[in-house]
Design a protein around this motif. Structure first.
Motif, PDB file in Angstrom:
ATOM      1  N   THR A   2     123.687  51.702  -7.936  1.00 37.59           N
ATOM      2  CA  THR A   2     122.699  50.644  -8.136  1.00 37.59           C
ATOM      3  C   THR A   2     122.665  50.250  -9.607  1.00 37.59           C
ATOM      4  O   THR A   2     122.569  51.107 -10.483  1.00 37.59           O
ATOM      5  N   GLU A 234     123.246  43.224   8.141  1.00 37.45           N
ATOM      6  CA  GLU A 234     124.459  42.737   7.477  1.00 37.45           C
ATOM      7  C   GLU A 234     124.458  43.091   5.987  1.00 37.45           C
ATOM      8  O   GLU A 234     125.510  43.403   5.423  1.00 37.45           O
ATOM      9  N   LYS A 236     123.174  45.733   4.633  1.00 35.48           N
ATOM     10  CA  LYS A 236     123.529  47.151   4.559  1.00 35.48           C
ATOM     11  C   LYS A 236     125.031  47.339   4.743  1.00 35.48           C
ATOM     12  O   LYS A 236     125.681  48.092   3.992  1.00 35.48           O
ATOM     13  N   GLU A 237     125.595  46.637   5.720  1.00 32.72           N
ATOM     14  CA  GLU A 237     127.027  46.752   5.994  1.00 32.72           C
ATOM     15  C   GLU A 237     127.857  46.185   4.836  1.00 32.72           C
ATOM     16  O   GLU A 237     128.866  46.783   4.433  1.00 32.72           O
ATOM     17  N   HIS A 239     126.976  45.958   1.737  1.00 28.32           N
ATOM     18  CA  HIS A 239     126.846  46.852   0.593  1.00 28.32           C
ATOM     19  C   HIS A 239     127.755  48.066   0.746  1.00 28.32           C
ATOM     20  O   HIS A 239     128.440  48.481  -0.204  1.00 28.32           O
ATOM     21  N   SER A 240     127.816  48.601   1.950  1.00 29.33           N
ATOM     22  CA  SER A 240     128.673  49.765   2.204  1.00 29.33           C
ATOM     23  C   SER A 240     130.151  49.450   1.992  1.00 29.33           C
ATOM     24  O   SER A 240     130.922  50.292   1.521  1.00 29.33           O
ATOM     25  N   SER A 241     130.537  48.222   2.312  1.00 33.97           N
ATOM     26  CA  SER A 241     131.947  47.831   2.181  1.00 33.97           C
ATOM     27  C   SER A 241     132.305  47.354   0.772  1.00 33.97           C
ATOM     28  O   SER A 241     133.465  47.047   0.498  1.00 33.97           O
ATOM     29  N   GLY A 242     131.313  47.266  -0.109  1.00 37.57           N
ATOM     30  CA  GLY A 242     131.574  46.825  -1.476  1.00 37.57           C
ATOM     31  C   GLY A 242     131.511  45.318  -1.670  1.00 37.57           C
ATOM     32  O   GLY A 242     131.754  44.825  -2.770  1.00 37.57           O
ATOM     33  N   GLU A 243     131.165  44.586  -0.610  1.00 38.09           N
ATOM     34  CA  GLU A 243     131.044  43.126  -0.736  1.00 38.09           C
ATOM     35  C   GLU A 243     129.804  42.735  -1.537  1.00 38.09           C
ATOM     36  O   GLU A 243     129.751  41.652  -2.127  1.00 38.09           O
ATOM     37  N   LYS A 246     123.842  46.642  -5.159  1.00 39.99           N
ATOM     38  CA  LYS A 246     122.388  46.707  -5.257  1.00 39.99           C
ATOM     39  C   LYS A 246     121.995  46.634  -6.720  1.00 39.99           C
ATOM     40  O   LYS A 246     122.641  47.239  -7.578  1.00 39.99           O
TER      41      LYS A 246
END
Length: 395
Positions: A2, A234, A236-237, A239-243, A246
């Motif tokens: 973050t 979306e 959350k997803e 963010h997890s994939s690096g797109e 935070k």
């Protein structure tokens, strides 16, 4: 991971993303108007005309060479279209396919608009436009005597057909909508592929973050029915994939596009004073403005006069990257006078002399934008500011 942003960094990121400062001077004015609409994703339409209407005002704030006729020209050239964002708006034609998601839901009855559908009347309205060409709501008034074409039901039928995608607004005449069949309005090469639910919600996320720098699920889904839960998932997803990344500002978490942080390294000439519309894309979400700019703003035209603190239609004034004042004004079209009924400075404004100079310079441009010849200042808070600003206006 973050990123921690200071409040000043977050404000710079938001303002840079909004394109309020540093207008492009090396392109035709109408091209900049189009690029502004495409960058922001929408321009809200509003009927209040105390000063120039909100859609014109918002564009002028970002493009000093803006002319009101440019919107009509862009609609005629099929580069923008009218539909619904969180409210009635002009949208980029390049994003047309993403309006199909809502239109399809309304057509199937999965979502409801304001008006109950009268399918028989809608069919009659559609047939008239098909046979006669573009029509306005008032074109149906002449058939009131049959009790079938009363103007209000016909208007509702037009709006239902418009919202579910069978009609489009091809132009406006004296601000009245002119409706035509969608297939007669759309450009030939337009993309008509229906977006999936995932595509649609990712489009909303990307569009919002490009235009606003940072955002939360509640902000991205603002007044968009049935979207918040999907958008949160979306985010959350992504963010997890690096797109997405935070960022935290004053203990509040937001999402941002990684490339947006590069804006923090670019200069932003935010010393210029800007007089904004209450419906400007920057501050349409009041809670966001309170969190990020400590600016507690409300449009008071919807309040009884006795409860108004600042005035009927107070315009937020942005200066040095902060909201410095509010200005309740009205353009008198008969006398060509721009009346400033109340100018209220925010606490902690700082150098009032520098503010007065910046304000008076921008007021000259704002006066011309509103087709006025003279400015009259009636009241200020604090009251002693009135004298210095009047002196500056006269020099």
């Amino acid at each position: 991971m973050t990123e921690n942003l200071t409040l000043q960094q977050a404000q710079k990121l938001v303002l840079a993303s909004q394109g309020i400062f540093n207008p492009r001077k090396n392109v035709p004015a109408i091209e900049q108007t189009l690029s502004t609409i495409e960058k922001l994703g929408y321009i809200q339409i509003d009927t209040i005309s105390a000063v120039q209407r909100a859609h014109h005002h918002t564009l002028w704030s970002r493009n000093p060479r803006y002319q009101n006729a440019q919107l009509d020209e862009l609609v005629a050239e099929r580069k923008i279209f009218e539909y619904w964002s969180h409210a009635a708006a002009y949208l980029p034609m390049k994003d047309y396919r993403f309006s199909l998601f809502r239109k399809n839901a309304l057509f199937k009855g999965e979502q409801n608009h304001w008006f109950k559908k009268d399918l028989q009347l809608m069919g009659q309205v559609l047939n008239r436009i098909k046979n006669e060409g573009p029509l306005m709501a008032k074109n149906f008034d002449s058939e009131k005597k049959t009790k079938t074409w009363a103007s209000k039901p016909a208007k509702q039928a037009l709006e239902n057909l418009f919202m579910q995608g069978e009609l489009m607004i091809t132009s406006r005449k004296n601000f009245h909508k002119v409706y035509d069949l969608t297939e007669r309005v759309l450009p030939k090469a337009i993309d008509l592929r229906m977006p999936s639910q995932k595509e649609y919600h990712r489009f909303l996320i990307n569009n919002y973050l490009k235009a606003n720098g940072i955002g939360q699920a509640s902000e991205i889904s603002y007044l968009l029915k049935n979207t918040k839960t999907h958008i949160a998932g979306e985010l959350k997803e992504m963010h997890s994939s690096g797109e997405l990344i935070k960022v935290t500002v004053n203990g509040i978490d937001y999402f941002a596009l990684p490339e947006s942080l590069a804006l923090l390294d670019k200069p932003l000439n935010c010393k210029q004073l800007k007089i904004l519309s209450p419906f400007d894309n920057l501050l349409i979400q009041r809670k966001r403005m309170l969190n990020l700019f400590n600016f507690d703003y409300q449009i008071e035209c919807y309040l009884p006069e006795a409860k108004r603190k600042y005035g009927y239609f107070s315009l937020p004034i942005l200066w040095n990257g902060s909201f410095a004042a509010r200005m309740d004004c009205k353009a008198d079209r008969k006398t060509s006078i721009l009346n400033i009924h109340h100018l209220a400075l925010e606490e902690g404004l700082g150098d009032r002399g520098a503010f007065a100079l910046a304000l008076c310079k921008e007021l000259e441009a704002f006066k011309e934008f509103n087709n006025c010849m003279e400015i009259q200042l009636h009241k200020t808070s604090p009251s002693e500011v009135k004298t210095s600003i009047n002196k500056t206006l006269l020099t």
